[in-house]
Design a protein around this motif. Structure first.
Motif, short mmCIF file in Angstrom:
data_model
loop_
_atom_site.label_atom_id
_atom_site.label_comp_id
_atom_site.label_asym_id
_atom_site.label_seq_id
_atom_site.Cartn_x
_atom_site.Cartn_y
_atom_site.Cartn_z
N MET A 83 36.40 44.06 33.49
CA MET A 83 37.03 44.92 34.50
C MET A 83 38.51 45.11 34.16
O MET A 83 39.23 44.13 33.95
CB MET A 83 36.90 44.28 35.89
CG MET A 83 37.39 45.16 37.02
SD MET A 83 37.24 44.37 38.65
CE MET A 83 35.46 44.14 38.75
N ASN A 84 38.96 46.36 34.06
CA ASN A 84 40.33 46.65 33.66
C ASN A 84 40.97 47.59 34.68
O ASN A 84 41.19 48.77 34.42
CB ASN A 84 40.35 47.26 32.25
CG ASN A 84 41.77 47.42 31.74
OD1 ASN A 84 42.67 46.71 32.16
ND2 ASN A 84 41.97 48.38 30.85
N ILE A 85 41.26 47.05 35.86
CA ILE A 85 41.86 47.85 36.93
C ILE A 85 43.35 48.02 36.64
O ILE A 85 44.05 47.05 36.34
CB ILE A 85 41.67 47.16 38.29
CG1 ILE A 85 40.18 47.08 38.63
CG2 ILE A 85 42.40 47.91 39.39
CD1 ILE A 85 39.87 46.28 39.87
N THR A 86 43.84 49.25 36.72
CA THR A 86 45.23 49.54 36.42
C THR A 86 46.09 49.56 37.69
O THR A 86 45.58 49.75 38.79
CB THR A 86 45.37 50.89 35.71
OG1 THR A 86 45.01 51.94 36.62
CG2 THR A 86 44.47 50.96 34.49
N PHE A 87 47.39 49.38 37.47
CA PHE A 87 48.33 49.43 38.57
C PHE A 87 48.32 50.81 39.23
O PHE A 87 48.41 50.94 40.44
CB PHE A 87 49.74 49.11 38.05
CG PHE A 87 50.80 49.07 39.12
CD1 PHE A 87 50.83 48.04 40.04
CD2 PHE A 87 51.76 50.06 39.20
CE1 PHE A 87 51.81 47.99 41.03
CE2 PHE A 87 52.74 50.03 40.18
CZ PHE A 87 52.76 48.98 41.09
N ARG A 88 48.16 51.86 38.42
CA ARG A 88 48.14 53.22 38.96
C ARG A 88 46.92 53.45 39.85
O ARG A 88 47.01 54.10 40.89
CB ARG A 88 48.14 54.23 37.80
CG ARG A 88 48.42 55.67 38.23
CD ARG A 88 49.75 55.78 38.92
NE ARG A 88 50.20 57.16 39.07
CZ ARG A 88 51.22 57.55 39.80
NH1 ARG A 88 51.91 56.64 40.48
NH2 ARG A 88 51.57 58.82 39.87
N GLN A 89 45.79 52.87 39.47
CA GLN A 89 44.59 52.98 40.30
C GLN A 89 44.83 52.35 41.67
O GLN A 89 44.43 52.90 42.71
CB GLN A 89 43.41 52.29 39.63
CG GLN A 89 42.77 53.07 38.49
CD GLN A 89 41.66 52.28 37.83
OE1 GLN A 89 41.82 51.07 37.57
NE2 GLN A 89 40.55 52.92 37.53
N LEU A 90 45.51 51.20 41.68
CA LEU A 90 45.80 50.53 42.95
C LEU A 90 46.75 51.36 43.81
O LEU A 90 46.60 51.44 45.03
CB LEU A 90 46.41 49.14 42.69
CG LEU A 90 45.49 48.13 42.01
CD1 LEU A 90 46.22 46.81 41.80
CD2 LEU A 90 44.23 47.90 42.82
N GLU A 119 36.73 55.96 39.13
CA GLU A 119 36.72 54.92 38.09
C GLU A 119 36.86 53.54 38.71
O GLU A 119 36.20 52.58 38.29
CB GLU A 119 37.86 55.17 37.10
CG GLU A 119 37.66 56.40 36.23
CD GLU A 119 38.89 56.72 35.39
OE1 GLU A 119 39.96 56.15 35.67
OE2 GLU A 119 38.77 57.56 34.47
N LEU A 120 37.72 53.42 39.75
CA LEU A 120 37.89 52.14 40.42
C LEU A 120 36.60 51.71 41.12
O LEU A 120 36.20 50.54 41.06
CB LEU A 120 39.03 52.25 41.44
CG LEU A 120 39.38 50.99 42.25
CD1 LEU A 120 39.77 49.84 41.32
CD2 LEU A 120 40.51 51.28 43.24
N GLU A 121 35.93 52.65 41.75
CA GLU A 121 34.66 52.36 42.41
C GLU A 121 33.61 51.91 41.40
O GLU A 121 32.83 50.98 41.65
CB GLU A 121 34.15 53.59 43.17
CG GLU A 121 34.98 53.91 44.41
CD GLU A 121 34.55 55.19 45.10
OE1 GLU A 121 34.56 55.25 46.33
OE2 GLU A 121 34.19 56.15 44.38
N SER A 122 33.63 52.53 40.23
CA SER A 122 32.69 52.15 39.17
C SER A 122 32.97 50.74 38.67
O SER A 122 32.04 49.95 38.43
CB SER A 122 32.79 53.17 38.03
OG SER A 122 31.96 52.79 36.95
N GLN A 123 34.26 50.41 38.53
CA GLN A 123 34.63 49.08 38.06
C GLN A 123 34.29 47.99 39.07
O GLN A 123 33.88 46.90 38.70
CB GLN A 123 36.14 49.06 37.74
CG GLN A 123 36.51 49.87 36.50
CD GLN A 123 38.01 50.09 36.39
OE1 GLN A 123 38.65 50.43 37.37
NE2 GLN A 123 38.55 49.91 35.19
#
Length: 310
Positions: free
Chosen positions: A1-8, A40-44
């Motif tokens: 899982m590679n959640i980015t700061f921008r996604q947050l 993408e966040l939901e997928s992760q």
């Protein structure tokens, strides 16, 4: 899982606004880019975060649970970024503060100005907010410190009383009560009560006092700030009940303040609040020390806390 700061950042903006369009505008990205990052966040995460309707984006239970964790991460990253940018010698830095306009005018402006005379390289970003807005800005990590009268215990928020004020009735110079030094609550009943909206803790505290005494006032003018309330009082539109720091300003602005006999023992408490989990930047920690020197109640509170953990 590679959640980015921008996604947050996008997730928090959508969660708060309930709109991809509003979130995209706030973050200066296209709506399609914002939608893609959420997808993408939901997928992760493997869970849907929002229910899309034609009019609104509704957070799921997973989104509500994820919200606090996203807040912690983004607030910590913002503080880390600022700390890296500051010099240990406090030649530069930034502190953000939220408070009501009259708190800033009444007692915070002198404290902040005094600090900047010692450290002219430290910039301040000031937000003039209601009680509820101040609490939200602290919880979201938008500001380092908030100053407000909290009437409930707040989760994940450290709260320390810095000021205790008696309540006063405030009337215009031409008001029939203007020659009085003190007044009882029931003597104010015949006159129009200038009330604050419920987003201010002063309003909620006074509502409880009125309910306990059985005294009710007619209010034909409800305002969103104490500044506006004082303007109406000065024009003779009614009376206001407010804490001591507001009464002092009212006197400066040509109004009359009266002690309220029934509320002689009642104290309006203003607290310094900040997020427990937030690591303060170098300049914010320095300003916190300055606050302890400026407010004896805060100094006593911090001393007691240190003794309890020793």
């Amino acid at each position: 899982m590679n959640i980015t700061f921008r996604q947050l950042e996008v997730f928090l903006a959508v969660f708060r606004s309930g709109s991809f369009t509003a979130a995209a505008n706030k973050l200066h990205v296209t709506q399609s880019a914002a939608s893609k990052m959420i997808a993408e966040l939901e997928s992760q995460l493997g869970l849907p975060l929002f229910e899309r309707t034609t009019r609104r984006v509704i957070p799921s239970s997973a989104a509500t649970e994820f919200y606090r964790f996203a807040l912690d991460v983004t607030a910590t990253m913002e503080t880390a970024k600022r700390s890296v940018q500051e010099l240990i010698t406090l030649e530069r830095g930034k502190v953000s503060v939220a408070a009501s306009p009259l708190m800033l005018y009444g007692f915070l402006s002198s404290v902040i100005a005094g600090y900047r005379r010692r450290f002219p390289g430290i910039d301040f970003e000031i937000f003039e907010y209601s009680t509820d807005e101040t609490i939200e800005s602290v919880m979201s990590g938008t500001v380092d410190f908030g100053f407000c009268a909290t009437d409930t215990r707040l989760p994940d928020i450290q709260s320390s009383v810095i000021l205790e004020n008696a309540m006063h009735a405030i009337v215009g110079r031409e008001h029939v009560l203007a020659r009085r030094k003190r007044v009882r609550l029931k003597e104010l009943v015949p006159y129009n009560y200038i009330s604050l909206r419920g987003s201010y803790s002063i309003r909620r505290s006074l509502d409880q006092v009125f309910a306990s005494t059985g005294i009710g006032y007619e209010s034909h003018i409800e305002v969103g700030t104490l500044t506006a309330a004082l303007g109406f009082v000065k024009e003779g539109a009614g009376f206001l009940i407010a804490p001591g720091y507001t009464a002092a300003i009212a006197s400066q602005w040509g109004m009359q303040t009266l002690e309220i006999v029934d509320l002689a023992s009642f104290r309006h408490r203003v607290s310094l609040i900040r997020r427990c989990a937030q690591r303060l930047s170098v300049s914010a920690r320095s300003f916190q020390s300055h606050l302890q020197q400026s407010f004896p109640l805060l100094q006593s509170c911090c001393s007691a806390a240190r003794a309890a953990t020793a």
